[in-house]
Each structure stands twice: as structure tokens, then as C-alpha cells.
Design a protein around this motif. Structure first.
Motif, PDB file in Angstrom:
ATOM      1  N   VAL A 159     127.717  45.790  90.953  1.00 14.34           N
ATOM      2  CA  VAL A 159     128.226  46.857  91.616  1.00 14.34           C
ATOM      3  C   VAL A 159     129.546  47.228  90.609  1.00 14.34           C
ATOM      4  CG1 VAL A 159     129.725  48.131  93.329  1.00 14.34           C
ATOM      5  CG2 VAL A 159     127.377  46.568  94.051  1.00 14.34           C
ATOM      6  N   ALA A 160     129.215  48.706  90.068  1.00 13.47           N
ATOM      7  CA  ALA A 160     130.294  49.171  89.202  1.00 13.47           C
ATOM      8  C   ALA A 160     130.175  50.624  89.035  1.00 13.47           C
ATOM      9  CB  ALA A 160     130.255  48.416  87.801  1.00 13.47           C
ATOM     10  N   ASP A 161     131.343  51.218  88.601  1.00 12.44           N
ATOM     11  CA  ASP A 161     131.152  52.534  88.316  1.00 12.44           C
ATOM     12  C   ASP A 161     130.453  53.629  89.259  1.00 12.44           C
ATOM     13  OD1 ASP A 161     133.009  51.991  85.943  1.00 12.44           O
ATOM     14  OD2 ASP A 161     131.036  50.747  85.282  1.00 12.44           O
ATOM     15  N   SER A 162     130.073  55.009  88.468  1.00  9.75           N
ATOM     16  CA  SER A 162     129.303  55.750  89.208  1.00  9.75           C
ATOM     17  C   SER A 162     127.546  55.599  88.587  1.00  9.75           C
ATOM     18  CB  SER A 162     129.619  57.104  88.707  1.00  9.75           C
ATOM     19  OG  SER A 162     129.717  57.370  87.577  1.00  9.75           O
ATOM     20  N   THR A 163     126.884  56.134  89.172  1.00  7.97           N
ATOM     21  CA  THR A 163     125.720  56.063  88.674  1.00  7.97           C
ATOM     22  C   THR A 163     125.450  56.660  87.248  1.00  7.97           C
ATOM     23  OG1 THR A 163     124.353  56.388  90.900  1.00  7.97           O
ATOM     24  CG2 THR A 163     123.041  56.975  88.972  1.00  7.97           C
ATOM     25  N   SER A 164     126.119  57.956  87.137  1.00 13.13           N
ATOM     26  CA  SER A 164     126.228  58.322  85.780  1.00 13.13           C
ATOM     27  C   SER A 164     126.537  57.381  84.507  1.00 13.13           C
ATOM     28  CB  SER A 164     127.010  59.840  85.729  1.00 13.13           C
ATOM     29  OG  SER A 164     126.332  60.678  86.623  1.00 13.13           O
ATOM     30  N   VAL A 165     127.984  57.038  84.866  1.00 15.28           N
ATOM     31  CA  VAL A 165     128.442  55.825  84.131  1.00 15.28           C
ATOM     32  C   VAL A 165     127.540  54.623  83.314  1.00 15.28           C
ATOM     33  CG1 VAL A 165     130.574  54.274  83.544  1.00 15.28           C
ATOM     34  CG2 VAL A 165     130.866  56.408  84.418  1.00 15.28           C
ATOM     35  N   ASN A 166     126.972  54.261  84.759  1.00 14.54           N
ATOM     36  CA  ASN A 166     126.014  53.216  84.725  1.00 14.54           C
ATOM     37  C   ASN A 166     124.642  53.448  83.719  1.00 14.54           C
ATOM     38  OD1 ASN A 166     127.627  51.288  85.751  1.00 14.54           O
ATOM     39  ND2 ASN A 166     126.588  51.654  87.777  1.00 14.54           N
ATOM     40  N   LEU A 167     124.003  54.862  83.804  1.00 12.31           N
ATOM     41  CA  LEU A 167     123.165  55.522  83.084  1.00 12.31           C
ATOM     42  C   LEU A 167     123.772  55.285  81.565  1.00 12.31           C
ATOM     43  CD1 LEU A 167     121.956  58.315  85.389  1.00 12.31           C
ATOM     44  CD2 LEU A 167     120.389  56.555  84.306  1.00 12.31           C
ATOM     45  N   PHE A 168     125.043  55.844  81.350  1.00 10.01           N
ATOM     46  CA  PHE A 168     125.309  55.879  80.151  1.00 10.01           C
ATOM     47  C   PHE A 168     125.444  54.525  79.505  1.00 10.01           C
ATOM     48  CE2 PHE A 168     128.748  55.666  76.798  1.00 10.01           C
ATOM     49  CZ  PHE A 168     128.589  56.775  76.049  1.00 10.01           C
ATOM     50  N   LYS A 169     125.927  53.518  79.968  1.00 11.29           N
ATOM     51  CA  LYS A 169     126.006  52.239  79.458  1.00 11.29           C
ATOM     52  C   LYS A 169     124.632  51.659  79.261  1.00 11.29           C
ATOM     53  CE  LYS A 169     128.614  50.653  83.077  1.00 11.29           C
ATOM     54  NZ  LYS A 169     129.305  49.723  83.822  1.00 11.29           N
ATOM     55  N   LEU A 170     123.880  51.787  80.203  1.00 10.94           N
ATOM     56  CA  LEU A 170     122.682  51.067  79.990  1.00 10.94           C
ATOM     57  C   LEU A 170     121.549  51.741  78.824  1.00 10.94           C
ATOM     58  CD1 LEU A 170     121.527  49.704  83.502  1.00 10.94           C
ATOM     59  CD2 LEU A 170     122.811  48.572  81.551  1.00 10.94           C
ATOM     60  N   LEU A 171     121.671  53.175  78.948  1.00 11.32           N
ATOM     61  CA  LEU A 171     121.043  54.132  77.943  1.00 11.32           C
ATOM     62  C   LEU A 171     121.482  53.689  76.523  1.00 11.32           C
ATOM     63  CD1 LEU A 171     120.591  57.697  79.346  1.00 11.32           C
ATOM     64  CD2 LEU A 171     118.756  56.242  78.700  1.00 11.32           C
ATOM     65  N   ALA A 172     122.677  53.562  76.275  1.00 12.61           N
ATOM     66  CA  ALA A 172     123.452  53.172  74.825  1.00 12.61           C
ATOM     67  C   ALA A 172     122.994  51.937  74.565  1.00 12.61           C
ATOM     68  CB  ALA A 172     124.879  53.502  75.064  1.00 12.61           C
ATOM     69  N   ALA A 173     122.978  51.100  75.610  1.00 10.88           N
ATOM     70  CA  ALA A 173     122.722  49.476  75.265  1.00 10.88           C
ATOM     71  C   ALA A 173     121.312  49.462  74.721  1.00 10.88           C
ATOM     72  CB  ALA A 173     122.832  48.644  76.359  1.00 10.88           C
ATOM     73  N   ALA A 174     120.281  50.207  75.553  1.00  9.16           N
ATOM     74  CA  ALA A 174     119.140  50.278  75.167  1.00  9.16           C
ATOM     75  C   ALA A 174     118.676  50.781  73.637  1.00  9.16           C
ATOM     76  CB  ALA A 174     118.054  50.924  76.119  1.00  9.16           C
ATOM     77  N   CYS A 175     119.313  51.926  73.642  1.00 11.46           N
ATOM     78  CA  CYS A 175     119.167  52.234  72.038  1.00 11.46           C
ATOM     79  C   CYS A 175     119.645  51.496  71.198  1.00 11.46           C
ATOM     80  CB  CYS A 175     119.783  53.807  71.896  1.00 11.46           C
ATOM     81  SG  CYS A 175     118.959  55.146  73.171  1.00 11.46           S
ATOM     82  N   MET A 176     120.893  50.814  71.463  1.00 15.17           N
ATOM     83  CA  MET A 176     121.367  49.798  70.414  1.00 15.17           C
ATOM     84  C   MET A 176     120.529  48.981  70.091  1.00 15.17           C
ATOM     85  SD  MET A 176     125.586  50.448  70.951  1.00 15.17           S
ATOM     86  CE  MET A 176     125.531  49.903  72.724  1.00 15.17           C
ATOM     87  N   ALA A 177     119.935  48.326  71.174  1.00 12.99           N
ATOM     88  CA  ALA A 177     118.847  47.185  70.897  1.00 12.99           C
ATOM     89  C   ALA A 177     117.609  47.324  70.329  1.00 12.99           C
ATOM     90  CB  ALA A 177     118.671  46.808  72.374  1.00 12.99           C
ATOM     91  N   ARG A 178     117.405  48.795  70.111  1.00 12.14           N
ATOM     92  CA  ARG A 178     116.171  49.258  69.466  1.00 12.14           C
ATOM     93  C   ARG A 178     116.487  50.125  68.207  1.00 12.14           C
ATOM     94  NH1 ARG A 178     114.338  45.927  71.970  1.00 12.14           N
ATOM     95  NH2 ARG A 178     112.598  45.699  73.609  1.00 12.14           N
ATOM     96  N   PRO A 179     117.273  49.577  67.340  1.00  9.57           N
ATOM     97  CA  PRO A 179     117.866  50.610  66.347  1.00  9.57           C
ATOM     98  C   PRO A 179     117.111  51.229  65.501  1.00  9.57           C
ATOM     99  CG  PRO A 179     118.312  48.042  65.471  1.00  9.57           C
ATOM    100  CD  PRO A 179     117.531  48.076  67.045  1.00  9.57           C
TER     101      PRO A 179
END
Length: 407
Positions: free
Chosen positions: A92-112
Motif C-alpha cells: 500500500v503506497a501513494d495514489s493509483t496514478s503515482v503507482n502507475l508511474f512507478k511501475l510503467l517506468a520500471a517496466a520500460c527500464m526493464a525492456r530498454p
């Protein structure tokens, strides 16, 4: 179904007693739990204790004495069974929007080597906005949207992550998590699911469907209160390889060692960022606790039965409405939308008569059926009121011509 038959069905419902866990106002038929869940009766006392005893009496000692420091992980573990996850995969953390940002960016960085975030048009706006923000921040990335029916075919070798909402916020259409996730994995892409209209309303099996990433909000069917903190899910096998773009101190391996350089915490805790909102988490924990001991399969089946009854009664008694949700409950969440040219005014006329649903632009009257506290007689009375509004043209009141800030 007559009103007496609806009342009899409530009386025979083994889940009927769950309604008594909520402080619903007398005389109000509340069909907007898909937007803001009702208040659990235990929440005020819990918050009073956290404020006056834990904070007021123990002050900063509460971080250790009352487990505040572990609240984000603990609350995530309580949500996990509702979404088919392990306790150490949800935070549990932050807002849905912030969590989307975190995980979208993490996913993109994992598939450079891949440049595309793939989604569908008319996904919930914050999902698309966050995707656009990530694409604008990371060089060589773009957001591509295709009609849902064409989405699987559009997953190619340039797609880093597929971003979809499990239950569509407007239509209520429930997507096939297992099939779409498998199709994405076959092309080497990750998948991020938004469960905001799913968690606590319909069955979700993230582990069984081999889902990579997910987010969801705490204030709809989880009854955490307005602005409740959100949650995120990261599959156990990805936790040590993904990197959060928001490397805040609470995601550090040793935050109270105060090192200058960032080192991610092990496991799900690395996706924390700032200090957890203790009051918000306490309210959310009470909301989630209302599912304790509940037969979830029976609960979700009741939700679909309520939806089915609503569809049947509206089509029987009200003219001029077009069903905008799937008719088959197997493909629908726990809310139903009907389109009508005067949907906003109709919604306001219903609220004036103490039947609370909501409107979604441009022409949708949306009703949510939270099976923890919605009954069959509620549905019958709501449609009876709707029929009266239409018969009397009550929606044609000049007061309803201009939209309020929140619809």
C-alpha cells in the motif's frame, strides 16, 4: 421481480448480515460504491484510537510501538487474498496514478530495447496520462493505443509493457487477464493491470494468471475512504530486477542509516517512496477487514445477480436507455452503465430522490453494486425511482442543466 420478491431474496441471502458492518444513511439507496465505498462502522473508532492514543499519547514512539513503520507492507498483505497474490507481493503506497508511474517506468527500464507502451483508447484517463508522462520522460518511448479487439494482434517485438484496466471504468467490460497476459508474454512484453474497479468486486487471480504488475485504488470496493492510499503488486520473481524511478528513502534498504547513495530494499518494500500515510492506511485496513471470513465466491456471485436484476428491471420498466455494459455477467464487473442523452440530469434527479449513482461523460448513467452492503430490494427501489423520474420528466429541471465539478 416484485418488491416483495426482492425483499424475500434479501431475507434468504446468507450474506445479508454484512450490510450491518456499514454506516449507511437511512433512506439512501447507495449505488456508487464503485466510486467511493461506504463507511465501515469500525473505522471511526480505529481512527480515533490512532489519532488520540497512538499519535496523541505516544507521539513518535508510535512508529515502533504501534507498527506504523510496517503499515504499508502489512496492509498490502491484507489486500493480497482479494487479488490472488501472495502477501509479500502487494504494497500500500501513494495514489493509483503515482503507482502507475512507478511501475510503467520500471517496466520500460526493464525492456530498454523496446519503445512502446501499448494500451486502448478510452482507458481510464489517469492510466493514459501516466503512460504519456513516462513516454515523455524516457527517450525513445511512445504510447500506442489500438481498439481493444485489435490489441493482442498489436503486441509486437517493440512493446515493452501492455497497460490495461481489468474492469473498464465506464462500460464495466471485464477483460481476460489470463489470455492477454499470456499473449504479451509470448512476445516478450510485460503487462500492467489496473484493478481499481476489480479488487473487492470480482474474482482476480494474479498469481494464477502469471501477472507481472498491477495497481489499484483503496477507496472504491475496498472502502478505505476518500483519497485512501492505493496499492501496487509486483510478482515475486520480478521484485529484485525492477527499479523504481522514485527512489525515496522509505524504499531504501536501510533508511535510518541515512546513507547518501540509494540502495533498494529487498522485495516489495523497494517500491515505497515517501513516509506512509498512517491515518489513511488505518482507515483502509478497516475497509479491507470487512471481507474477513466472507465467502468471496458467493460475494462476487451476488454482485453479478444484483447487476442482472438491475439490467432486467431497467429494460422492463424504463424506455430510452441503451445498455452500455456487457449483458453476460461473465464479461462484466460489478457496475452497470446505460446510455441516455439526458444521463447527467437523470442522475441528478435520482440523487435528489436519495438514489445515488453517478454519471460518466458523455451520456452514461452508471450504477455500482457493492455486494457487501447492496441488497436486492435496493435495486428494485432504485429502478422504481428511475421509472418515476422518467415518467414525470423530473430530469427536465433547469437546476440540472449545468454539471457540478464532480459528476
Amino acid at each position: 421481480m416484485t418488491r416483495d420478491e426482492a425483499r424475500a431474496r434479501d431475507a434468504a441471502d446468507p450474506l445479508r448480515g454484512l450490510r450491518d458492518r456499514f454506516a449507511l444513511p437511512d433512506g439512501v439507496i447507495y449505488l456508487d460504491g464503485n466510486s467511493l465505498g461506504a463507511l465501515p462502522k469500525t473505522t471511526p473508532a480505529r481512527l480515533t484510537d490512532v489519532v488520540t492514543e497512538q499519535w496523541g499519547r505516544d507521539l513518535i514512539a508510535g512508529w515502533n510501538a504501534h507498527g506504523w513503520i510496517g503499515a504499508a507492507v502489512r496492509a498490502g498483505g491484507a489486500i493480497a487474498p482479494l487479488i490472488g497474490a501472495q502477501a509479500d507481493e502487494v504494497l500500500v503506497a501513494d495514489s493509483t496514478s503515482v503507482n502507475l508511474f512507478k511501475l510503467l517506468a520500471a517496466a520500460c527500464m526493464a525492456r530498454p530495447e523496446r519503445g512502446t507502451i501499448l494500451s486502448e483508447p478510452e482507458n481510464f484517463p489517469t492510466d493514459l496520462y501516466m503512460a504519456q508522462g513516462v513516454a515523455g520522460m524516457l527517450a525513445g518511448r511512445r504510447v500506442k493505443t489500438v481498439a481493444f479487439d485489435d490489441l493482442v494482434a498489436a503486441i509486437d517485438d517493440d512493446v515493452a509493457v501492455v497497460l490495461l484496466t481489468h474492469v473498464h471504468y465506464k462500460s464495466g467490460h471485464k477483460r481476460d487477464i489470463a489470455a492477454i497476459t499470456a499473449a504479451a508474454h509470448a512476445r516478450g512484453a510485460l503487462v500492467l493491470w489496473d484493478l481499481s474497479h476489480s479488487a473487492g468486486a470480482v474474482a482476480v487471480d494474479l498469481n494464477g494468471c502469471d501477472v507481472d504488475l498491477a495497481v489499484g485504488c483503496g477507496y472504491k470496493y475496498l472502502n478505505g475512504g476518500p483519497g485512501a492510499p492505493a496499492f501496487l503488486y509486483v510478482a515475486r520473481g520480478l521484485q529484485e530486477t525492477l527499479r523504481s524511478p522514485l527512489s525515496g528513502w522509505m524504499g531504501h534498504a536501510a533508511p535510518f542509516d541515512f546513507h547518501d547513495d540509494y540502495a533498494p530494499a529487498p522485495g516489495i518494500a523497494r517500491f515505497q517512496c515517501g513516509t506512509p500515510p498512517i491515518l489513511g492506511i488505518a482507515a483502509l485496513e478497516e475497509g479491507v477487514a470487512q471481507f474477513d471470513g466472507v465467502d468471496l465466491a458467493a460475494l462476487f456471485a451476488k454482485g453479478q445477480a444484483l447487476c442482472d436484476l438491475y439490467v432486467a428491471l431497467v429494460e422492463e420498466r424504463c424506455t430510452g436507455f441503451v445498455l452500455a455494459s456487457p449483458r453476460d455477467g461473465a464479461h462484466r464487473g460489478s457496475h452497470v452503465s446505460f446510455a441516455h442523452p439526458h444521463a447527467y440530469a437523470i442522475c441528478q434527479a435520482l440523487i435528489a430522490r436519495r438514489v445515488v449513482g453517478d454519471f460518466r461523460a458523455p451520456d452514461v448513467l452508471r450504477m455500482g453494486f457493492a455486494p457487501l452492503y447492496t441488497g436486492f430490494e435496493d435495486v428494485w427501489c432504485a429502478v422504481d425511482t428511475l421509472a418515476a423520474v422518467m415518467r414525470e420528466r423530473a430530469w427536465n429541471d433547469p437546476a440540472y442543466r449545468f454539471r457540478a465539478a464532480v459528476t
